[in-house]
Design an enzyme around this catalytic site. Structure first.
Site, PDB file in Angstrom:
ATOM      1  N   ARG A  47       0.835  -1.209   0.000  1.00  0.00           N
ATOM      2  CA  ARG A  47       0.000   0.000   0.000  1.00  0.00           C
ATOM      3  C   ARG A  47       0.864   1.252   0.000  1.00  0.00           C
ATOM      4  O   ARG A  47       0.508   2.270  -0.583  1.00  0.00           O
ATOM      5  CB  ARG A  47      -0.964  -0.022   1.200  1.00  0.00           C
ATOM      6  CG  ARG A  47      -1.778   1.258   1.336  1.00  0.00           C
ATOM      7  CD  ARG A  47      -3.067   1.121   2.168  1.00  0.00           C
ATOM      8  NE  ARG A  47      -3.008   0.186   3.264  1.00  0.00           N
ATOM      9  CZ  ARG A  47      -2.329   0.365   4.412  1.00  0.00           C
ATOM     10  NH1 ARG A  47      -1.657   1.476   4.615  1.00  0.00           N
ATOM     11  NH2 ARG A  47      -2.325  -0.566   5.346  1.00  0.00           N
ATOM     12  N   TYR A  99     -17.179  18.033 -13.644  1.00  0.00           N
ATOM     13  CA  TYR A  99     -17.518  16.627 -13.946  1.00  0.00           C
ATOM     14  C   TYR A  99     -18.546  16.126 -12.932  1.00  0.00           C
ATOM     15  O   TYR A  99     -18.346  16.268 -11.729  1.00  0.00           O
ATOM     16  CB  TYR A  99     -16.224  15.794 -13.897  1.00  0.00           C
ATOM     17  CG  TYR A  99     -16.469  14.306 -13.951  1.00  0.00           C
ATOM     18  CD1 TYR A  99     -16.896  13.701 -15.119  1.00  0.00           C
ATOM     19  CD2 TYR A  99     -16.282  13.511 -12.826  1.00  0.00           C
ATOM     20  CE1 TYR A  99     -17.140  12.339 -15.167  1.00  0.00           C
ATOM     21  CE2 TYR A  99     -16.517  12.152 -12.866  1.00  0.00           C
ATOM     22  CZ  TYR A  99     -16.944  11.576 -14.038  1.00  0.00           C
ATOM     23  OH  TYR A  99     -17.193  10.225 -14.075  1.00  0.00           O
ATOM     24  N   ASP A 171      -8.122  19.471 -13.260  1.00  0.00           N
ATOM     25  CA  ASP A 171      -8.472  18.179 -13.838  1.00  0.00           C
ATOM     26  C   ASP A 171      -8.072  18.229 -15.317  1.00  0.00           C
ATOM     27  O   ASP A 171      -8.708  18.908 -16.113  1.00  0.00           O
ATOM     28  CB  ASP A 171      -9.977  17.928 -13.665  1.00  0.00           C
ATOM     29  CG  ASP A 171     -10.417  16.551 -14.161  1.00  0.00           C
ATOM     30  OD1 ASP A 171      -9.697  15.963 -14.991  1.00  0.00           O
ATOM     31  OD2 ASP A 171     -11.482  16.079 -13.730  1.00  0.00           O
ATOM     32  N   LYS A 196      -9.208   7.225 -18.865  1.00  0.00           N
ATOM     33  CA  LYS A 196      -9.591   7.825 -20.140  1.00  0.00           C
ATOM     34  C   LYS A 196      -8.413   7.798 -21.124  1.00  0.00           C
ATOM     35  O   LYS A 196      -7.956   6.739 -21.490  1.00  0.00           O
ATOM     36  CB  LYS A 196     -10.128   9.233 -19.902  1.00  0.00           C
ATOM     37  CG  LYS A 196     -11.140   9.324 -18.736  1.00  0.00           C
ATOM     38  CD  LYS A 196     -12.433   8.574 -19.018  1.00  0.00           C
ATOM     39  CE  LYS A 196     -13.334   8.455 -17.791  1.00  0.00           C
ATOM     40  NZ  LYS A 196     -13.685   9.700 -17.133  1.00  0.00           N
TER      41      LYS A 196
HETATM   42  C1  LIG Z   1     -14.055  10.115 -15.880  1.00  0.00           C
HETATM   43  C2  LIG Z   1     -13.668  11.420 -15.300  1.00  0.00           C
HETATM   44  C3  LIG Z   1     -13.384  11.545 -13.929  1.00  0.00           C
HETATM   45  C4  LIG Z   1     -13.533  10.392 -12.960  1.00  0.00           C
HETATM   46  O1  LIG Z   1     -12.650   9.357 -13.212  1.00  0.00           O
HETATM   47  P1  LIG Z   1     -12.937   7.808 -12.851  1.00  0.00           P
HETATM   48  O2  LIG Z   1     -11.724   7.113 -13.302  1.00  0.00           O
HETATM   49  O3  LIG Z   1     -14.191   7.416 -13.573  1.00  0.00           O
HETATM   50  O4  LIG Z   1     -13.145   7.753 -11.364  1.00  0.00           O
HETATM   51  C5  LIG Z   1     -13.005  12.796 -13.467  1.00  0.00           C
HETATM   52  N1  LIG Z   1     -12.903  13.867 -14.294  1.00  0.00           N
HETATM   53  C6  LIG Z   1     -13.175  13.774 -15.607  1.00  0.00           C
HETATM   54  C7  LIG Z   1     -13.040  14.987 -16.462  1.00  0.00           C
HETATM   55  C8  LIG Z   1     -13.557  12.561 -16.159  1.00  0.00           C
HETATM   56  O5  LIG Z   1     -13.842  12.482 -17.465  1.00  0.00           O
END
Ligand SMILES: *Cc1c(COP(=O)(O)O)cnc(C)c1O
Length: 376
Positions: A47, A99, A171, A196
């Site tokens: 961890r 988001y 982000d 993503k």
């Molecule tokens: C998908 C997404 C998240 C969250 O990510 P997860 O891997 O689904 O927890 C946060 N910000 C944006 C812009 C996203 O597209």
């Protein structure tokens, strides 16, 4: 090294122990101690750190030109870790179209935990500045935003945050380090859903926070990572690393196809509005051209005929896969309001596309037939 080279070599390519050209996956949960109880080889328990996660963190820190990276099991896990560096009573400013998962996390978990949250239209100059309070500790930005592709001035947000004594976290999931470098513009940290574009193959979930410097904030994040334990498995780290190696090439192809698709949609009689920062008429175009090297692989558009036409066009897609998420090699289509549910702030007639690596002409042909059959 330039980004394309860093993506290949930035995580340490050849395993020093064996010469293996692909990195090993270390699944060990625990590591042998020295005779005197020390940990001279750097590891003690999974961890806290393991070699595969370290390699991923090193690669992502290099790609964002950051000092440190903490990897998590999901993007929201990474976002939650940033919030866990705060204390009850602290004030957070976030975009009013943040988001939707992040908004639910803030509203359903961290409000009860004592954070004060202001959602504001951060795309309008001056709005952020007037939302700041003496107790503001975090300015959260997301650019381009989901699903409207609005563009925030990163440098301006950073200056406002710093003048209030707050950190600014961006982000960067939509843009990725291939297109946008928030840390170079002064942001204190970048957050990613590596699920993503960075993972890139719709087969692994992950998240990361990369800090510009080493210091109190990065140490606090590391403590949260070790103690909250929302860490990714070694195999997941390996998959994200594998995806990240081709990120610059994939981003280039997706951007080029997205520009063609946005141009096609803009001239289509059944399309009312296209949201893509690469279009000259997009309200954030000039800013995006300044702070991004290209405009990304997500295109949203609104159709004539309202919600029913949007649902029908989505249903008609043959090559695009009807699914949420983005950033994989396969192109995806979704009727966003239906996916987000009753609380969605997305326009009811909005369709969001994630542009993958198919040939753009095939994607355009699919959109043409889907729109044609939807509104006849
Ligand atoms: C998908 C997404 C998240 C969250 O990510 P997860 O891997 O689904 O927890 C946060 N910000 C944006 C812009 C996203 O597209």
């Amino acid at each position: 090294m330039r980004l394309e080279t860093l993506a290949i070599h930035g995580g340490g390519l050849v395993d020093p122990a064996t010469g293996a050209v692909a990195p090993p996956i270390h699944t060990a949960t625990t590591f042998e101690r020295d005779a005197d109880g020390g940990t001279s080889r750097g590891y003690s328990y999974i961890r806290e750190a393991n070699p595969t996660r370290n390699a991923l963190e090193q690669l992502l820190a290099n790609l964002e030109s950051g000092a440190e990276c903490a990897a998590f099991g999901s993007g929201l896990g990474a976002g939650a870790a940033v919030l866990q560096t705060l204390s009850p009573g602290d004030h957070v400013v976030a975009p009013d179209d943040v988001y939707y998962g992040m908004r639910m996390l803030l509203d359903q978990v961290y409000t009860a935990w004592g954070l004060m949250i202001t959602y504001a239209d951060l795309y309008e100059p001056g709005v952020l500045e007037s939302a700041l309070r003496p107790e503001t500790r975090l300015v959260w930005i997301e650019t381009p935003s989901n699903p409207m592709l609005r563009v925030t001035d990163i440098r301006r947000a950073v200056d406002a945050a710093h003048s209030a004594g707050a950190v600014c976290v961006c982000d960067n999931t939509f843009a990725t380090p291939a297109l946008q470098r928030p840390l170079d513009l002064g942001a204190d940290a970048v957050m990613h859903s590596t699920t993503k574009w960075i993972g890139g193959h719709s087969d692994v979930q992950g998240g990361a926070v990369i800090t510009r410097t080493s210091g109190d904030f990065s140490e606090r994040l590391r403590t949260v990572q070790h103690l909250s334990g929302a860490v990714p498995s070694p195999f997941d780290c390996w998959l994200v690393m594998r995806g990240a190696r081709t990120l610059p090439c994939r981003a280039q192809w997706s951007c080029s196809s997205s520009a063609k698709i946005a141009a096609f949609l803009k001239d289509h009689p059944r399309v009312e509005a296209v949201h893509y920062p690469g279009l000259a008429e997009h309200p954030g175009h000039n800013l995006a051209a300044e702070q991004m090297s290209d405009f990304g692989g997500v295109v949203s558009f609104q159709v004539t005929g309202g919600e029913d036409a949007a649902a029908a066009a989505t249903a008609n897609a043959r090559l695009f896969t009807r699914a949420t998420s983005l950033g994989g090699v396969e192109s995806l289509i979704e009727h966003r309001a239906a996916v987000e549910g009753p609380d969605s702030r997305a326009p009811r007639d909005l369709i969001r596309l994630s542009i993958g690596l198919e040939h753009p002409d095939d994607l355009i042909a699919d959109l043409a037939q889907a729109l044609d059959r939807a509104t006849r």
